[in-house]
Enzyme design. Sequence first.
Site, PDB file in Angstrom:
ATOM      1  N   TYR A  17      28.345  16.461 -15.864  1.00 39.43           N
ATOM      2  CA  TYR A  17      27.735  17.864 -16.683  1.00 39.43           C
ATOM      3  C   TYR A  17      29.027  18.451 -17.599  1.00 39.43           C
ATOM      4  O   TYR A  17      29.252  19.539 -17.674  1.00 39.43           O
ATOM      5  CB  TYR A  17      27.384  18.916 -15.821  1.00 39.43           C
ATOM      6  CG  TYR A  17      26.261  18.846 -15.219  1.00 39.43           C
ATOM      7  CD1 TYR A  17      25.102  18.655 -15.404  1.00 39.43           C
ATOM      8  CD2 TYR A  17      26.510  18.499 -13.625  1.00 39.43           C
ATOM      9  CE1 TYR A  17      23.908  18.381 -14.774  1.00 39.43           C
ATOM     10  CE2 TYR A  17      25.318  18.130 -12.733  1.00 39.43           C
ATOM     11  CZ  TYR A  17      24.083  18.193 -13.457  1.00 39.43           C
ATOM     12  OH  TYR A  17      23.184  17.810 -12.555  1.00 39.43           O
ATOM     13  N   TYR A 144      14.192  22.465 -11.462  1.00 39.75           N
ATOM     14  CA  TYR A 144      15.430  21.410 -11.395  1.00 39.75           C
ATOM     15  C   TYR A 144      15.293  20.854 -10.210  1.00 39.75           C
ATOM     16  O   TYR A 144      15.347  21.594  -8.996  1.00 39.75           O
ATOM     17  CB  TYR A 144      16.628  21.956 -11.923  1.00 39.75           C
ATOM     18  CG  TYR A 144      17.617  20.913 -11.610  1.00 39.75           C
ATOM     19  CD1 TYR A 144      18.052  20.217 -12.426  1.00 39.75           C
ATOM     20  CD2 TYR A 144      18.565  20.682 -10.385  1.00 39.75           C
ATOM     21  CE1 TYR A 144      19.044  18.976 -12.418  1.00 39.75           C
ATOM     22  CE2 TYR A 144      19.334  19.885 -10.152  1.00 39.75           C
ATOM     23  CZ  TYR A 144      19.593  19.062 -11.133  1.00 39.75           C
ATOM     24  OH  TYR A 144      20.903  17.955 -11.126  1.00 39.75           O
ATOM     25  N   ASP A 237      11.154  22.061  -1.920  1.00 40.73           N
ATOM     26  CA  ASP A 237      12.540  21.720  -2.105  1.00 40.73           C
ATOM     27  C   ASP A 237      13.558  22.640  -1.844  1.00 40.73           C
ATOM     28  O   ASP A 237      13.885  23.674  -2.418  1.00 40.73           O
ATOM     29  CB  ASP A 237      12.618  21.361  -3.683  1.00 40.73           C
ATOM     30  CG  ASP A 237      14.057  20.967  -4.192  1.00 40.73           C
ATOM     31  OD1 ASP A 237      14.871  20.958  -3.096  1.00 40.73           O
ATOM     32  OD2 ASP A 237      14.324  20.601  -5.422  1.00 40.73           O
ATOM     33  N   LYS A 266      22.730  19.110   0.328  1.00 39.62           N
ATOM     34  CA  LYS A 266      23.737  20.378   0.007  1.00 39.62           C
ATOM     35  C   LYS A 266      24.285  20.869   1.356  1.00 39.62           C
ATOM     36  O   LYS A 266      25.335  20.180   1.955  1.00 39.62           O
ATOM     37  CB  LYS A 266      23.235  21.376  -0.834  1.00 39.62           C
ATOM     38  CG  LYS A 266      23.112  20.793  -2.352  1.00 39.62           C
ATOM     39  CD  LYS A 266      22.685  22.198  -3.236  1.00 39.62           C
ATOM     40  CE  LYS A 266      22.622  21.595  -4.552  1.00 39.62           C
ATOM     41  NZ  LYS A 266      23.611  20.917  -5.380  1.00 39.62           N
TER      42      LYS A 266
END
Length: 424
Positions: A17, A144, A237, A266
Site C-alpha cells: 500500500y 473489503y 468476516d 488478525k
Amino acid sequence: MSKTLSERDLEVIWHPYTQMQTAPAPIGIVRGEGALLFDEAGNSYLDATSSWWVNIHGHAHPYIAEKLAAQALQLQHCIFAGYTHPAAVHLAEKLLPILPGQQRRVFYSDNGSTAVEVAIKMALQYWHNRGVRRHKILAFEHSYHGDTFGAMSVSSRSVFTAPFNDLLFEVHFIDTPSADNIGELKAAIQALGPDSIAAFIFEPLIQGAGGMRMYDAPALDQLLQYCRQEQILLIADEIMTGFGRTGRNFAMEYVSTPPDMVCLSKGLTGGSMALGITTCTAAIYEAFLSNDKLKTLFHGHSFTANPLACTVALASLDLFLDPACKENRDRINRQHQQFSEKLSAYKAVKHIRLTGTIIAFEIVTEGEDSYINHLADQLHRFFRERRIMLRPLGNTLYILPPYCITDDQLAMVYESIFAFLHQL
C-alpha cells in the site's frame, strides 16, 4: 559508516500500500513492548492502530513468547494432510465453543485473505456437491475482504481492485442495512433471484478498510434473517471485528441470526504470527463427505495449521479470555467516549462514530471522502513526527489500539489529534 536499517530497506524492499517513489523512508523498528515500538535509535512509537489491527495484547508479550519458544523446541511444522498435531486440535477445541452460532469445524489457512478464499470455495462447492445451481455471491458496497483474487472479487470495487476489475468474478453489491432501507435491500435480493445466490459475505457492524463504516445490528439481523429464510449461506468476516474489537467477543454476538461460516485472522494470534481460520457448521462440512472424491474440498496451504502459529493463537486466546482483557476493552471504550464528546466541538470533524475499542471520524476537506484523499499524506507526516502510529484511511482518522494501552498513552493520542485539528 554502516547503513541504517531504513537505508538498507530502500535498496531491496517493496512495501505494501505504498507509492515507493513518493513515500518517506520507512522507520526501522527493532523492538516492541506493550503498546510501544522502538526504532534503531531507541525512539519509541505509540502503536495506536495495533499494527494493522492485529496486535491485541501488546508487542513481545512474555506469555506468548514463552509458549512460542517452548513449541519451537518441540515441533515447528508438519504436513497437515493425513497428519495432525496437538496445537491444532487444542485450538479448534478451545475456539469453536466461543464462536457465534453452531460452528463445528475449523479449516486452517495462513491469513485473512485466504480465510475468505476458503469460505467462498466452501459456499460455492457446498451447493455444487448437493447438485443445486447457486452461483451468485452477495456482498456490501464499501466492503473489503482481502487482496487475493477471490477476496478482491467479493470486495467492493475501489482503489484496491481498480487494475483488476475486468478479471474479477461477478458479485452483487448492496448497501449496508438501516431501518430506512431494509425493505429496498430485500427487494433487491428478490430481484436477483434468491434461489440463485450461494452466499452472502459481510463484515458485521464495521467495514474496516472501506473507511471504518459502522452500521446498526438490528437492521443487519433483519437482513440476515431474510437471507436465512431464502437459504442463502451467511459468511461472517470477523477478521477485523473478532476478538473483542466491537465490545463483545465477536461482532455476530450482537445479532440473533447465526452464521454458516466465520473467517478469522488478525487478532487470532495476538498479532504474533500469520494464521487464518475458516469455521463452518456441521451442515456445511457434511456436504463434502462422500465416496466420490470429486466432492473433496481441494484446498490447502504449505503452512496450514503451522504448530507455532496455532500455539501462539492458543496463548493469545488464554489472555483474551482472562477477565482483565474485557476490563481493558471497556476502559478503552469509556476513554473513547470522553474523547468523542470533546471532538464533537471541532467544526473540522464530522461523522464521529464509536463501537467497542474503535473510534473513527472524518476530517472535513475540499476533496471527496476517500482512501486517496490528499489529507492522508499530511496526517501521516504529522503523527509520524510525534512518534504516534496512526494510519488514516484517506481523510478518515481512527484509533484501534492494543488492549494494553494505558490511559496516559491514550491521552497522548487524543492530544496529538487535537493538536492537528488546532492547526487547520
